[in-house]
Enzyme design. Structure first.
Site, mmCIF file in Angstrom:
data_model
loop_
_atom_site.group_PDB
_atom_site.id
_atom_site.type_symbol
_atom_site.label_atom_id
_atom_site.label_comp_id
_atom_site.label_asym_id
_atom_site.label_seq_id
_atom_site.Cartn_x
_atom_site.Cartn_y
_atom_site.Cartn_z
ATOM 1 N N CYS A 85 0.870 -1.162 0.000
ATOM 2 C CA CYS A 85 0.000 0.000 0.000
ATOM 3 C C CYS A 85 0.913 1.220 0.000
ATOM 4 O O CYS A 85 2.062 1.112 -0.419
ATOM 5 C CB CYS A 85 -0.947 -0.015 1.200
ATOM 6 S SG CYS A 85 -0.126 0.045 2.797
ATOM 7 N N GLN A 86 0.455 2.332 0.492
ATOM 8 C CA GLN A 86 1.295 3.526 0.468
ATOM 9 C C GLN A 86 2.414 3.455 1.499
ATOM 10 O O GLN A 86 3.532 3.834 1.228
ATOM 11 C CB GLN A 86 0.437 4.778 0.698
ATOM 12 C CG GLN A 86 1.123 6.070 0.344
ATOM 13 C CD GLN A 86 1.471 6.178 -1.134
ATOM 14 O OE1 GLN A 86 0.829 5.577 -1.994
ATOM 15 N NE2 GLN A 86 2.507 6.929 -1.441
#
Length: 123
Positions: A85-86
């Site tokens: 994810c980020q």
């Protein structure tokens, strides 16, 4: 005052226990380790579609963590799963969902997409 201290201790204790438990089923890989193995695995970006369109690791599929429970049939149990994810928070949540549904070989990118130094694709 004591109530706040006890509440803080409980919250910290819960976080530590959760972290230790998570390390049993989720392997955190450096960018180099991730790059070495993701081509033989299922590479899943668990960010939202607008984040995915802004740039993602070449070859990744977008299955947002918010949709993962409804889309479990898209993830095979017999192949390693590489999640990102980020910054690692959502991939850890996704790994927990997958583990609860019988998935075993779960890996995440250390530092998330913002720390990725390999090839990316923008839509």
């Amino acid at each position: 005052m004591w109530f706040l201290l006890i509440a803080a201790a409980l919250i910290i204790g819960y976080a530590v226990i959760r972290y230790v438990n998570q390390r049993r089923y989720l392997t955190t890989l450096t960018s180099e380790q991730f790059r070495e193995g993701y081509r033989k695995a299922q590479l899943i970006d668990v960010r939202e579609p607008n984040e995915f369109k802004g740039g993602h690791i070449l070859g990744a599929r977008n299955i947002p963590v918010t949709q993962l429970k409804q889309r479990l049939q898209e993830v095979r149990k017999d192949k390693p799963v590489y999640l990102y994810c980020q910054n690692q928070a959502r991939s850890a949540r996704a790994a927990n969902i997958l583990r609860k549904n019988g998935y075993q070989d779960l890996n995440q990118l250390q530092g998330g997409f913002k720390k990725w130094d390999g090839k990316i694709k923008s839509s």
